[in-house]
Structure formats: C-alpha cells, structure tokens
Design a protein around this motif. Structure first.
Motif, mmCIF file in Angstrom:
data_model
loop_
_atom_site.group_PDB
_atom_site.id
_atom_site.type_symbol
_atom_site.label_atom_id
_atom_site.label_comp_id
_atom_site.label_asym_id
_atom_site.label_seq_id
_atom_site.Cartn_x
_atom_site.Cartn_y
_atom_site.Cartn_z
ATOM 1 N N LEU A 92 -15.347 5.928 17.050
ATOM 2 C CA LEU A 92 -14.927 4.493 16.792
ATOM 3 C C LEU A 92 -16.210 4.113 15.632
ATOM 4 C CD1 LEU A 92 -13.593 1.895 17.582
ATOM 5 C CD2 LEU A 92 -15.251 1.210 19.192
ATOM 6 N N SER A 93 -15.626 3.323 14.435
ATOM 7 C CA SER A 93 -16.812 3.011 13.375
ATOM 8 C C SER A 93 -16.365 1.547 13.346
ATOM 9 C CB SER A 93 -16.237 3.758 12.302
ATOM 10 O OG SER A 93 -14.826 3.442 11.571
ATOM 11 N N TYR A 94 -15.583 0.936 12.527
ATOM 12 C CA TYR A 94 -15.420 -0.270 12.413
ATOM 13 C C TYR A 94 -14.078 -0.747 11.872
ATOM 14 C CZ TYR A 94 -16.445 1.829 7.856
ATOM 15 O OH TYR A 94 -16.384 2.723 7.000
ATOM 16 N N GLY A 95 -13.790 -2.038 11.645
ATOM 17 C CA GLY A 95 -12.357 -2.529 11.258
ATOM 18 C C GLY A 95 -12.391 -3.295 10.109
ATOM 19 N N ALA A 96 -11.345 -3.927 9.906
ATOM 20 C CA ALA A 96 -11.095 -4.885 8.756
ATOM 21 C C ALA A 96 -12.049 -5.881 8.684
ATOM 22 C CB ALA A 96 -9.630 -5.392 8.621
ATOM 23 N N LEU A 97 -12.342 -6.394 9.760
ATOM 24 C CA LEU A 97 -13.258 -7.632 9.667
ATOM 25 C C LEU A 97 -14.691 -7.101 8.843
ATOM 26 C CD1 LEU A 97 -13.994 -10.227 11.008
ATOM 27 C CD2 LEU A 97 -15.351 -9.095 12.399
ATOM 28 N N LEU A 98 -15.270 -5.920 8.870
ATOM 29 C CA LEU A 98 -16.428 -5.613 8.206
ATOM 30 C C LEU A 98 -16.117 -5.442 6.997
ATOM 31 C CD1 LEU A 98 -19.451 -3.666 9.071
ATOM 32 C CD2 LEU A 98 -17.931 -2.458 7.520
ATOM 33 N N ILE A 99 -14.845 -4.885 6.383
ATOM 34 C CA ILE A 99 -14.463 -4.866 5.011
ATOM 35 C C ILE A 99 -14.460 -6.216 4.486
ATOM 36 C CG2 ILE A 99 -12.890 -3.760 3.383
ATOM 37 C CD1 ILE A 99 -12.393 -1.569 5.487
ATOM 38 N N GLU A 100 -13.816 -7.113 5.318
ATOM 39 C CA GLU A 100 -13.669 -8.450 4.568
ATOM 40 C C GLU A 100 -14.715 -9.046 4.527
ATOM 41 O OE1 GLU A 100 -11.627 -10.717 7.453
ATOM 42 O OE2 GLU A 100 -11.655 -12.536 6.445
ATOM 43 N N ARG A 101 -15.785 -8.940 5.403
ATOM 44 C CA ARG A 101 -17.199 -9.447 4.949
ATOM 45 C C ARG A 101 -17.857 -9.129 3.852
ATOM 46 N NH1 ARG A 101 -15.098 -12.291 8.005
ATOM 47 N NH2 ARG A 101 -15.588 -13.141 10.187
ATOM 48 N N VAL A 102 -17.875 -7.883 3.406
ATOM 49 C CA VAL A 102 -18.453 -7.164 2.330
ATOM 50 C C VAL A 102 -17.840 -7.347 0.959
ATOM 51 C CG1 VAL A 102 -19.968 -5.726 3.762
ATOM 52 C CG2 VAL A 102 -17.938 -4.754 2.895
ATOM 53 N N ARG A 103 -16.496 -7.710 1.187
ATOM 54 C CA ARG A 103 -15.770 -7.732 0.072
ATOM 55 C C ARG A 103 -16.131 -8.617 -1.328
ATOM 56 N NH1 ARG A 103 -12.533 -4.531 -2.980
ATOM 57 N NH2 ARG A 103 -14.399 -5.317 -4.221
ATOM 58 N N PRO A 104 -16.884 -9.706 -0.798
ATOM 59 C CA PRO A 104 -17.192 -10.774 -1.684
ATOM 60 C C PRO A 104 -18.502 -10.347 -2.443
ATOM 61 C CG PRO A 104 -16.836 -11.911 0.139
ATOM 62 C CD PRO A 104 -16.915 -10.395 0.490
ATOM 63 N N LEU A 105 -19.072 -9.415 -1.755
ATOM 64 C CA LEU A 105 -20.841 -8.732 -2.165
ATOM 65 C C LEU A 105 -20.365 -7.864 -3.550
ATOM 66 C CD1 LEU A 105 -22.117 -7.752 0.978
ATOM 67 C CD2 LEU A 105 -22.371 -10.086 -0.136
ATOM 68 N N THR A 106 -19.256 -7.207 -3.609
ATOM 69 C CA THR A 106 -19.175 -6.353 -5.081
ATOM 70 C C THR A 106 -17.800 -6.054 -5.502
ATOM 71 O OG1 THR A 106 -19.580 -3.921 -5.438
ATOM 72 C CG2 THR A 106 -18.755 -4.488 -3.183
ATOM 73 N N SER A 107 -17.476 -5.694 -6.844
ATOM 74 C CA SER A 107 -16.493 -5.487 -7.554
ATOM 75 C C SER A 107 -15.812 -4.121 -7.414
ATOM 76 C CB SER A 107 -16.292 -6.065 -8.622
ATOM 77 O OG SER A 107 -17.472 -5.191 -9.601
ATOM 78 N N MET A 108 -16.626 -3.302 -6.724
ATOM 79 C CA MET A 108 -16.420 -2.009 -6.453
ATOM 80 C C MET A 108 -14.998 -1.794 -5.867
ATOM 81 S SD MET A 108 -20.195 -0.509 -5.282
ATOM 82 C CE MET A 108 -19.934 1.271 -5.350
ATOM 83 N N VAL A 109 -14.339 -0.480 -6.293
ATOM 84 C CA VAL A 109 -13.169 -0.231 -5.556
ATOM 85 C C VAL A 109 -13.344 -0.087 -4.066
ATOM 86 C CG1 VAL A 109 -11.144 1.168 -5.656
ATOM 87 C CG2 VAL A 109 -12.063 0.245 -7.722
ATOM 88 N N PHE A 110 -12.491 -0.596 -3.395
ATOM 89 C CA PHE A 110 -12.607 -0.129 -1.751
ATOM 90 C C PHE A 110 -11.441 0.549 -1.229
ATOM 91 C CE2 PHE A 110 -15.088 -4.253 0.088
ATOM 92 C CZ PHE A 110 -16.232 -3.987 -0.756
ATOM 93 N N ASP A 111 -11.686 1.812 -1.006
ATOM 94 C CA ASP A 111 -10.959 2.551 -0.616
ATOM 95 C C ASP A 111 -10.899 2.963 0.932
ATOM 96 O OD1 ASP A 111 -9.181 5.152 -0.514
ATOM 97 O OD2 ASP A 111 -11.195 6.273 -0.896
ATOM 98 N N ALA A 112 -9.784 2.412 1.686
ATOM 99 C CA ALA A 112 -9.649 2.485 3.149
ATOM 100 C C ALA A 112 -9.062 3.753 3.567
ATOM 101 C CB ALA A 112 -8.986 1.226 3.784
#
Ligand code: DX5
Ligand code: ZN
Length: 217
Positions: free
Chosen positions: A46-66
């Motif tokens: 078990l790792s993490y879900g969309a909540l974590l990705i959503e929270r860090v999204r504003p921190l960077t313009s890097m490409v997010f590959d889920a």
C-alpha cells in the motif's frame, strides 16, 4: 526530443520531506515524477492515493506520471485526473475494458497508458496499443522498489517496440540502473523509471545525469 527521459519513481523517496525531495529532483534535471500508486490488493503493498498527488501538484510544474497498481482503476481514474496527473497508466491485468478507460483518459486530456507485468504476454495488450500514448513494461513484479531487473525484459522491449508507433512512449520500470539502462535503451525503451538507482544515492544530480548519459549512449 529523443533525449532519454529519466522518471524518478516516488516510492523510496523521503515522504517526510516530500517538497524538498521534489525540489532536489527538479534541480537534478528530472522532468517527470513517476507516482507509484499501490492499493494493497492488486499488489501486496500500500503506498498512497490521489490525495497526496493533489497536494504536491501546486509545488512543481514537473510532469506527473501516475502508475496505478490498483484493482478496478476505472472507479478511481477521475481522482487522478482531478489531482493533476499528466499521464495515467493502468494495468492491463486489472481492467476488463481497456478501450473505455483509455478513451476516457484521452478525452480528459491525459496521456493514456497501459502497464504490462512481467508474466503477461504482449498479445494481451496488442489490440489496444494504438489507443495508448504510453506503454509501461514492468521489468520487476509490481509492488516494491529495489528488486532485480528481469533479464527477459530486453527481448520483450524489442518485441513491444516493433508493435507500437514511433510516437508512443515505451517506458521501462523496475531495476533500472547504471548496469541495465543502456541495454533497455538499445532495445527500444525511451522512458526510464528509476527508484533505487536514484534514491539510494547521496546525490540525485549525479545519479540522474549518469543514468541519462548511459541511456543516451
Ligand atoms: C514497482 C514500481 C516501480 C519501482 C521502481 O511496482 O512500479 O516503479 O518502484 O523501483 P526500482 O527502480 O528500485 O526497481
Ligand atoms: Zn512504477
């Protein structure tokens, strides 16, 4: 550009300092972050879900590959689209109707991807390859970082390369390091997911640049 893409796998990173980790990876020259989502059902971790990705999204313009290592991904992909993922890859072993899910992703402006586990034959994805923007070939059993590269993946990359169009991303994931990356690039991979070979190193910049150099060699 056909310069090799190194995508750090966000599994062995320091989650207690995630913002800092992202800054270090960006400074190290990584342009993509590979989010390894695990549900403890499709894979025994078990790792993490969309909540974590959503929270860090504003921190960077890097490409997010889920990379969704989850059962019934069709129930959850909207969460990852809303979280700001640029590409979303589901496992062929976890979906009954790949066309529907790939179409939904595409229509949502997200690069659609299929992931293939080591034991799954390529013919399982063959009918859907023209609907994929990216194909993720697993060179370890999904579920954990730090495993050894499965050698037969080289032949599988070559075979897959012959089945996809030149503008489809061929991503290789699992056990990618200085001693394996060049051979995977030679076989046709152009996108390299790397966990331990970056996060076990003291300096991310050195790790990323050495890996990129080997992949481009
Ligand atoms: C495994 C993940 C991989 C893994 C890569 O299920 O999909 O992305 O974290 O880690 P290394 O590079 O250490 O094999
Ligand atoms: Zn992964």
């Amino acid at each position: 550009s056909n310069s090799p893409v190194i995508a750090p796998s966000m599994l062995k990173c320091d989650f207690g300092n995630l913002h800092r980790e992202i800054e270090l990876l960006q400074a190290a020259g990584a342009h993509v972050l590979h989010w390894d989502v695990m549900d403890g059902h499709f894979v025994p971790n078990l790792s993490y879900g969309a909540l974590l990705i959503e929270r860090v999204r504003p921190l960077t313009s890097m490409v997010f590959d889920a990379h969704l290592m989850i059962s019934h991904p069709e129930k959850y992909i909207d969460d990852y689209i809303k979280a700001g993922c640029d590409s979303i890859t589901v496992h062929i072993e976890a979906v009954s109707d790949p066309t529907e899910i790939l179409k939904h992703l595409n229509q949502s402006g997200v690069l659609p991807g299929l992931a293939i586990s080591p034991k799954t034959p390529l013919k399982a994805v063959e009918p859907y390859l023209d609907q994929c923007g990216t194909v993720l070939l697993m060179s370890v059993e999904p579920g954990f970082g730090g495993q050894s590269f499965i050698e037969s993946s080289i032949q599988k990359i070559k075979q897959l390369k012959s089945m996809i169009s030149s503008d489809t991303i061929l991503s290789i994931d699992g056990g990618i390091a200085l001693d394996t990356i060049a051979e995977t690039a030679g076989a046709g991979a152009n996108y390299f997911v790397v966990g331990s070979a970056i996060f076990d190193q003291a300096d991310y910049s050195t790790a990323v640049s050495e890996l990129a150099a080997k992949a481009g060699s």
